[in-house]
Motif scaffolding. Structure first.
Motif, PDB file in Angstrom:
ATOM      1  N   ARG A 187      20.221  -2.030 -37.247  1.00 39.23           N
ATOM      2  CA  ARG A 187      21.667  -2.083 -37.072  1.00 39.23           C
ATOM      3  C   ARG A 187      22.009  -3.508 -36.666  1.00 39.23           C
ATOM      4  NH1 ARG A 187      24.544  -0.196 -33.560  1.00 39.23           N
ATOM      5  NH2 ARG A 187      23.092  -0.162 -31.853  1.00 39.23           N
ATOM      6  N   ILE A 188      23.201  -3.944 -37.042  1.00 39.03           N
ATOM      7  CA  ILE A 188      23.651  -5.271 -36.624  1.00 39.03           C
ATOM      8  C   ILE A 188      23.633  -5.305 -35.105  1.00 39.03           C
ATOM      9  CG2 ILE A 188      25.616  -6.854 -36.583  1.00 39.03           C
ATOM     10  CD1 ILE A 188      26.306  -5.685 -39.403  1.00 39.03           C
ATOM     11  N   GLY A 189      23.027  -6.338 -34.542  1.00 39.89           N
ATOM     12  CA  GLY A 189      22.921  -6.465 -33.089  1.00 39.89           C
ATOM     13  C   GLY A 189      21.566  -6.082 -32.539  1.00 39.89           C
ATOM     14  N   ASN A 190      20.747  -5.340 -33.340  1.00 42.05           N
ATOM     15  CA  ASN A 190      19.376  -5.050 -32.899  1.00 42.05           C
ATOM     16  C   ASN A 190      18.637  -6.366 -32.701  1.00 42.05           C
ATOM     17  OD1 ASN A 190      18.701  -2.111 -34.967  1.00 42.05           O
ATOM     18  ND2 ASN A 190      19.382  -2.194 -32.873  1.00 42.05           N
ATOM     19  N   TRP A 191      17.579  -6.305 -31.925  1.00 46.71           N
ATOM     20  CA  TRP A 191      16.740  -7.482 -31.701  1.00 46.71           C
ATOM     21  C   TRP A 191      15.414  -7.311 -32.432  1.00 46.71           C
ATOM     22  CZ3 TRP A 191      18.080 -11.870 -29.038  1.00 46.71           C
ATOM     23  CH2 TRP A 191      19.308 -11.826 -28.362  1.00 46.71           C
ATOM     24  N   TYR A 192      14.868  -8.419 -32.941  1.00 49.89           N
ATOM     25  CA  TYR A 192      13.573  -8.420 -33.615  1.00 49.89           C
ATOM     26  C   TYR A 192      12.833  -9.704 -33.257  1.00 49.89           C
ATOM     27  CZ  TYR A 192      15.661 -11.615 -37.065  1.00 49.89           C
ATOM     28  OH  TYR A 192      16.266 -12.676 -37.667  1.00 49.89           O
ATOM     29  N   ASP A 193      11.550  -9.709 -33.553  1.00 48.57           N
ATOM     30  CA  ASP A 193      10.704 -10.868 -33.288  1.00 48.57           C
ATOM     31  C   ASP A 193      10.592 -11.697 -34.565  1.00 48.57           C
ATOM     32  OD1 ASP A 193       8.054 -12.340 -33.372  1.00 48.57           O
ATOM     33  OD2 ASP A 193       8.073 -11.694 -31.290  1.00 48.57           O
TER      34      ASP A 193
ATOM     35  N   GLN B  80      18.691 -11.744 -33.048  1.00 44.97           N
ATOM     36  CA  GLN B  80      19.516 -10.572 -33.316  1.00 44.97           C
ATOM     37  C   GLN B  80      19.724 -10.395 -34.810  1.00 44.97           C
ATOM     38  OE1 GLN B  80      22.889 -11.051 -30.419  1.00 44.97           O
ATOM     39  NE2 GLN B  80      22.580  -8.837 -30.295  1.00 44.97           N
ATOM     40  N   VAL B  81      19.796  -9.125 -35.208  1.00 42.18           N
ATOM     41  CA  VAL B  81      20.024  -8.779 -36.604  1.00 42.18           C
ATOM     42  C   VAL B  81      21.471  -9.097 -36.973  1.00 42.18           C
ATOM     43  CG1 VAL B  81      20.183  -6.831 -38.218  1.00 42.18           C
ATOM     44  CG2 VAL B  81      18.267  -6.971 -36.606  1.00 42.18           C
ATOM     45  N   SER B  82      21.632  -9.741 -38.128  1.00 39.60           N
ATOM     46  CA  SER B  82      22.945 -10.035 -38.692  1.00 39.60           C
ATOM     47  C   SER B  82      23.073  -9.264 -40.010  1.00 39.60           C
ATOM     48  CB  SER B  82      23.079 -11.534 -38.958  1.00 39.60           C
ATOM     49  OG  SER B  82      22.232 -11.899 -40.043  1.00 39.60           O
ATOM     50  N   PRO B  83      24.265  -9.222 -40.610  1.00 42.22           N
ATOM     51  CA  PRO B  83      24.374  -8.576 -41.927  1.00 42.22           C
ATOM     52  C   PRO B  83      23.416  -9.192 -42.946  1.00 42.22           C
ATOM     53  CG  PRO B  83      26.555  -8.927 -41.008  1.00 42.22           C
ATOM     54  CD  PRO B  83      25.581  -9.638 -40.100  1.00 42.22           C
ATOM     55  N   ASN B  84      23.222 -10.510 -42.895  1.00 40.70           N
ATOM     56  CA  ASN B  84      22.304 -11.167 -43.825  1.00 40.70           C
ATOM     57  C   ASN B  84      20.864 -10.718 -43.621  1.00 40.70           C
ATOM     58  OD1 ASN B  84      24.320 -12.578 -45.125  1.00 40.70           O
ATOM     59  ND2 ASN B  84      24.066 -14.409 -43.873  1.00 40.70           N
ATOM     60  N   THR B  85      20.474 -10.500 -42.363  1.00 41.71           N
ATOM     61  CA  THR B  85      19.115 -10.025 -42.081  1.00 41.71           C
ATOM     62  C   THR B  85      18.882  -8.691 -42.787  1.00 41.71           C
ATOM     63  OG1 THR B  85      19.302 -10.987 -39.853  1.00 41.71           O
ATOM     64  CG2 THR B  85      17.436  -9.521 -40.258  1.00 41.71           C
ATOM     65  N   ILE B  86      19.842  -7.780 -42.652  1.00 40.23           N
ATOM     66  CA  ILE B  86      19.700  -6.456 -43.256  1.00 40.23           C
ATOM     67  C   ILE B  86      19.622  -6.565 -44.776  1.00 40.23           C
ATOM     68  CG2 ILE B  86      20.820  -4.209 -43.604  1.00 40.23           C
ATOM     69  CD1 ILE B  86      21.853  -4.471 -40.712  1.00 40.23           C
TER      70      ILE B  86
END
Length: 113
Positions: free
Chosen positions: A9-15, A22-28
């Motif tokens: 989800r947008i706002g999740n954190w990842y390594d 933080q996850v952005s729409p582009n990350t997804i």
């Protein structure tokens, strides 16, 4: 282990190579098109839980109406409702905790790396 786009989800954190992002729409979108090795889950640890606002007790971490306890000899954590011993689910990663917290409360779980 890679994270699937359906888990994010947008706002999740990842390594990302040792840095928490933080996850952005582009990350997804990028993960949806092709799994990315640079999007790695952040394992739940006592330090991560404290950065999310959980308070450490003798064997549990407490947060409002939730308790979290580590399962012996594993990387799994159980989420329990306060005042019960019935667990909701097992989690291993921060984004899973963020998603569960949002599903149960309708609010974002704050995390400060």
């Amino acid at each position: 282990m890679e994270i699937l786009a359906s888990e994010l989800r947008i706002g999740n954190w990842y390594d990302h190579n040792g840095k928490h992002c933080q996850v952005s729409p582009n990350t997804i979108l990028e993960v949806w098109e092709s799994p990315r090795k640079w999007v790695q889950p952040i394992p739940l640890t006592p330090e991560i839980l404290e950065k999310c606002g959980f308070k450490k007790g003798s064997i549990y971490f407490y947060f409002s109406k939730f308790r979290i306890v580590k399962i012996n000899d594993s990387n799994n954590w159980l989420i329990l409702l306060s005042d019960t011993y019935h667990h909701l689910c097992k989690l291993k990663h921060l984004h899973q905790l963020q998603n569960l917290y949002f599903a149960l409360t309708g609010e974002e779980l704050n995390y400060t790396p």
